[in-house]
Design a protein around this motif. Structure first.
Motif, PDB file in Angstrom:
ATOM      1  N   LYS A  16      14.229 -11.550 -15.423  1.00 13.19           N
ATOM      2  CA  LYS A  16      14.201 -12.265 -14.148  1.00 13.19           C
ATOM      3  C   LYS A  16      15.432 -13.155 -14.005  1.00 13.19           C
ATOM      4  O   LYS A  16      16.027 -13.249 -12.925  1.00 13.19           O
ATOM      5  N   LYS A  17      15.826 -13.800 -15.099  1.00  9.16           N
ATOM      6  CA  LYS A  17      17.013 -14.652 -15.073  1.00  9.16           C
ATOM      7  C   LYS A  17      18.257 -13.845 -14.727  1.00  9.16           C
ATOM      8  O   LYS A  17      19.090 -14.269 -13.908  1.00  9.16           O
ATOM      9  N   LEU A  18      18.406 -12.677 -15.314  1.00 10.50           N
ATOM     10  CA  LEU A  18      19.594 -11.857 -15.083  1.00 10.50           C
ATOM     11  C   LEU A  18      19.633 -11.272 -13.676  1.00 10.50           C
ATOM     12  O   LEU A  18      20.697 -10.847 -13.214  1.00 10.50           O
ATOM     13  N   ARG A  19      18.487 -11.257 -13.003  1.00  6.45           N
ATOM     14  CA  ARG A  19      18.444 -10.769 -11.616  1.00  6.45           C
ATOM     15  C   ARG A  19      18.507 -11.908 -10.600  1.00  6.45           C
ATOM     16  O   ARG A  19      18.437 -11.672  -9.397  1.00  6.45           O
ATOM     17  N   SER A  20      18.653 -13.130 -11.097  1.00  3.06           N
ATOM     18  CA  SER A  20      18.522 -14.296 -10.221  1.00  3.06           C
ATOM     19  C   SER A  20      19.780 -14.631  -9.427  1.00  3.06           C
ATOM     20  O   SER A  20      19.737 -15.466  -8.532  1.00  3.06           O
ATOM     21  N   ARG A  21      20.903 -14.000  -9.756  1.00  2.00           N
ATOM     22  CA  ARG A  21      22.144 -14.340  -9.068  1.00  2.00           C
ATOM     23  C   ARG A  21      23.145 -13.199  -9.211  1.00  2.00           C
ATOM     24  O   ARG A  21      22.928 -12.241  -9.977  1.00  2.00           O
ATOM     25  N   LEU A  22      24.252 -13.313  -8.501  1.00  2.00           N
ATOM     26  CA  LEU A  22      25.385 -12.414  -8.657  1.00  2.00           C
ATOM     27  C   LEU A  22      26.524 -13.205  -9.278  1.00  2.00           C
ATOM     28  O   LEU A  22      26.765 -14.354  -8.913  1.00  2.00           O
ATOM     29  N   GLY A  23      27.218 -12.571 -10.227  1.00  2.00           N
ATOM     30  CA  GLY A  23      28.328 -13.234 -10.901  1.00  2.00           C
ATOM     31  C   GLY A  23      27.992 -13.587 -12.333  1.00  2.00           C
ATOM     32  O   GLY A  23      27.327 -14.594 -12.585  1.00  2.00           O
ATOM     33  N   TRP A  24      28.445 -12.737 -13.267  1.00  2.00           N
ATOM     34  CA  TRP A  24      28.151 -12.957 -14.686  1.00  2.00           C
ATOM     35  C   TRP A  24      29.363 -12.593 -15.537  1.00  2.00           C
ATOM     36  O   TRP A  24      30.091 -11.657 -15.228  1.00  2.00           O
ATOM     37  N   LEU A  25      29.540 -13.337 -16.612  1.00  2.00           N
ATOM     38  CA  LEU A  25      30.540 -12.995 -17.624  1.00  2.00           C
ATOM     39  C   LEU A  25      29.808 -12.662 -18.917  1.00  2.00           C
ATOM     40  O   LEU A  25      28.913 -13.399 -19.333  1.00  2.00           O
ATOM     41  N   THR A  26      30.178 -11.542 -19.522  1.00  2.00           N
ATOM     42  CA  THR A  26      29.601 -11.165 -20.811  1.00  2.00           C
ATOM     43  C   THR A  26      30.714 -11.043 -21.835  1.00  2.00           C
ATOM     44  O   THR A  26      31.687 -10.313 -21.617  1.00  2.00           O
ATOM     45  N   ALA A  27      30.580 -11.770 -22.929  1.00  2.00           N
ATOM     46  CA  ALA A  27      31.536 -11.702 -24.030  1.00  2.00           C
ATOM     47  C   ALA A  27      30.931 -10.874 -25.156  1.00  2.00           C
ATOM     48  O   ALA A  27      29.830 -11.174 -25.627  1.00  2.00           O
ATOM     49  N   GLY A  28      31.631  -9.828 -25.569  1.00  2.00           N
ATOM     50  CA  GLY A  28      31.198  -9.074 -26.737  1.00  2.00           C
ATOM     51  C   GLY A  28      31.562  -9.840 -27.994  1.00  2.00           C
ATOM     52  O   GLY A  28      32.648 -10.431 -28.076  1.00  2.00           O
ATOM     53  N   VAL A  29      30.678  -9.868 -28.971  1.00  2.00           N
ATOM     54  CA  VAL A  29      30.917 -10.689 -30.158  1.00  2.00           C
ATOM     55  C   VAL A  29      30.849  -9.867 -31.437  1.00  2.00           C
ATOM     56  O   VAL A  29      30.194  -8.830 -31.502  1.00  2.00           O
ATOM     57  N   ALA A  30      31.562 -10.365 -32.433  1.00  2.00           N
ATOM     58  CA  ALA A  30      31.381  -9.930 -33.814  1.00  2.00           C
ATOM     59  C   ALA A  30      30.633 -11.058 -34.507  1.00  2.00           C
ATOM     60  O   ALA A  30      30.988 -12.230 -34.349  1.00  2.00           O
ATOM     61  N   ASN A  73      36.176 -18.943 -11.750  1.00  2.00           N
ATOM     62  CA  ASN A  73      35.926 -19.863 -12.868  1.00  2.00           C
ATOM     63  C   ASN A  73      35.727 -19.124 -14.188  1.00  2.00           C
ATOM     64  O   ASN A  73      34.990 -19.580 -15.061  1.00  2.00           O
ATOM     65  N   VAL A  74      36.397 -17.994 -14.336  1.00  2.00           N
ATOM     66  CA  VAL A  74      36.225 -17.186 -15.544  1.00  2.00           C
ATOM     67  C   VAL A  74      36.633 -17.962 -16.793  1.00  2.00           C
ATOM     68  O   VAL A  74      35.929 -17.956 -17.808  1.00  2.00           O
ATOM     69  N   ASP A  75      37.761 -18.654 -16.736  1.00  2.00           N
ATOM     70  CA  ASP A  75      38.220 -19.386 -17.922  1.00  2.00           C
ATOM     71  C   ASP A  75      37.250 -20.498 -18.309  1.00  2.00           C
ATOM     72  O   ASP A  75      37.030 -20.756 -19.505  1.00  2.00           O
ATOM     73  N   ASP A  76      36.675 -21.158 -17.320  1.00  2.00           N
ATOM     74  CA  ASP A  76      35.707 -22.219 -17.620  1.00  2.00           C
ATOM     75  C   ASP A  76      34.479 -21.642 -18.325  1.00  2.00           C
ATOM     76  O   ASP A  76      33.978 -22.211 -19.304  1.00  2.00           O
ATOM     77  N   ALA A  77      33.987 -20.517 -17.818  1.00  2.00           N
ATOM     78  CA  ALA A  77      32.815 -19.889 -18.431  1.00  2.00           C
ATOM     79  C   ALA A  77      33.141 -19.390 -19.836  1.00  2.00           C
ATOM     80  O   ALA A  77      32.349 -19.554 -20.772  1.00  2.00           O
TER      81      ALA A  77
END
Length: 441
Positions: A16-30, A73-77
């Motif tokens: 539900k949270k992921l459907r609550s808005r438009l605009g997301w940044l996802t960082a792949g991690v090791a 605001n990509v750099d801020d996120a």
């Protein structure tokens, strides 16, 4: 010092949270810390971070961290994700490092099989726990954790640059090199890592000043390459072995600085040191509280009596039917108070021991339970509520007690002896069915 309560959400709440808005940044991690197999949403320092699970539809999926983000605001996120991964890796005694990121209107995953991976996992999303992770707002501490994150990741990639990053943890905290060197030499004997202790002894036996050696043959030799200066030659095995041998000392020094000088706890230290009853200290008179924490018996703890308590399971929240229990003081001992929680109909009685001397709360599973009174008998909802509490706690679940808007008080995990705990959900349904059959008889 332990941080505040960190809510964790799994399952439908995350979707539900992921459907609550438009605009997301996802960082792949090791990452080397135990990573959840499915998505977990945590709220930390006012921001929502969603850890993307390592499995999706029973297939491997790239671990990552998703955060709400506007296009401009990509750099801020991304900076928030960097800071979050620094403290998360430190807190869980490993590393979490960003390998790349993607932005979109929907929460896409970032995949890169060579650089996005999890080396270990948890049994379930609910097994992941970064509760009470310290809040880090000091700039010096933030930088130190960032360099520690780099060093920990590079520890498995390139010893030379891992050494340099661990050295920067300390170097970034001092205005001049002499003071830094004095700190290093003054704290070498405080290290407890067996490999570091052995290497320090070996260097001293060779007549070397360990602090000078780490700086000149380590930090400077890695960072610089002059014609006649000391370097770490990538083609000379002895040079590489020297840095690899010294790396454990530099890592131990960096870890000691973050933990002792900056006083940032990891989860093991938080588990050992945190006062679980701290949220309720303000409910009591100062004199009575001081006596309890000193292991004495106060005359009264009436301030605890009569509060409405919500009983839940971490991280699921309140147990239906146990959201409004009344707390009654039953006994006072040396540094401890025994209380019972009663539901409105007095058909469920649950005792707990509040150990103020040691800052712990204990369930009393062997006592209490369902009660029959002349006015009321337990109904099916009572059976389900009590069974949900009993079998989940018996199965190592964490019971939480919450009064009003105060942070929850978590109880110690129960370690069953000489029994094999049943699967909670199966045992709950069996108890409910048994109640139905008894009612029909």
């Amino acid at each position: 010092m332990a941080g505040p309560y960190v809510p964790h959400y799994v399952g439908d709440a995350v979707d539900k949270k992921l459907r609550s808005r438009l605009g997301w940044l996802t960082a792949g991690v090791a990452t080397s810390i135990p990573w959840p197999p499915s998505d977990v949403w945590v709220t930390y320092d006012g921001d929502d971070f969603i850890l993307r699970g390592s499995k999706r539809n029973e297939q491997p999926s790239p671990p990552g961290i998703t955060i709400a983000c506007d296009r401009d605001n990509v750099d801020d996120a991304l900076a928030k994700v960097y800071r979050f991964t620094s403290i998360l890796g430190w807190y869980k005694c490993g590393f979490v490092d960003v390998s790349g990121y993607t932005y979109g209107s929907h929460p896409m995953l970032y995949g890169d099989p060579r650089n996005v991976y999890s080396s270990t996992g948890t049994m379930s999303a609910k097994s992941f726990n970064c509760n009470h992770m310290p809040i880090v707002r000091d700039e010096r501490a933030r930088k130190a954790l960032g360099f520690y994150r780099e060093g920990s990741r590079l520890r498995h990639v390139h010893d030379n640059y891992s050494f340099l990053s661990f050295h920067k943890v300390i170097e970034s905290q001092f205005a001049n090199g002499r003071t830094k060197g004095q700190w290093i030499n003054a704290n070498l004997d405080n290290l407890t890592d067996d490999r570091a202790v052995a290497r320090i002894a070996e260097l001293r036996a060779s007549g070397l000043n360990v602090g000078d050696h780490l700086f000149e043959s380590g930090r400077c030799a890695v960072a610089h390459a002059s014609l006649h200066g000391e370097i770490v030659d990538p083609d000379i095995p002895a040079d590489r072995r020297r840095i690899s041998s010294d790396l454990c000392v530099m890592e131990a020094l960096a870890r000691y600085y973050v933990g002792r000088e900056l006083q940032i706890e990891n989860d093991r230290e938080t588990y050992a040191n945190r006062n679980r009853l701290a949220p309720w200290r303000g409910l009591m008179e100062a004199a009575s509280l001081a006596q309890l924490e000193a292991g004495e018996v106060p005359e009264t703890v009436d301030q605890l009596d009569g509060h409405q308590v919500s009983l839940g399971l971490w991280p699921d929240g309140p147990i239906p039917g146990l959201e409004a229990m009344t707390m009654r003081v039953e006994a006072i001992g040396a540094g401890a108070v025994r209380v019972v929680l009663l539901n409105e109909r007095l058909t469920i009685v649950l005792p707990f021991v509040l150990d103020f001397r040691h800052g712990r709360a204990h369930t009393q599973l062997e006592e209490g339970g369902l009660c029959h009174t002349p006015q009321n008998r337990p109904d099916e909802a009572d059976v389900r509520a009590y069974s949900t509490y009993f079998y989940n706690v018996l199965g190592n679940g964490i019971a939480e007690l919450q009064i009003a808007n105060l942070q929850p008080v978590d109880c110690e995990v129960v370690i069953p002896v000489n029994i094999v705990p049943p699967i909670p959900q199966q045992a709950i349904e069996e108890q409910v069915e048994r109640f139905r059959q008894q009612g029909a008889a």
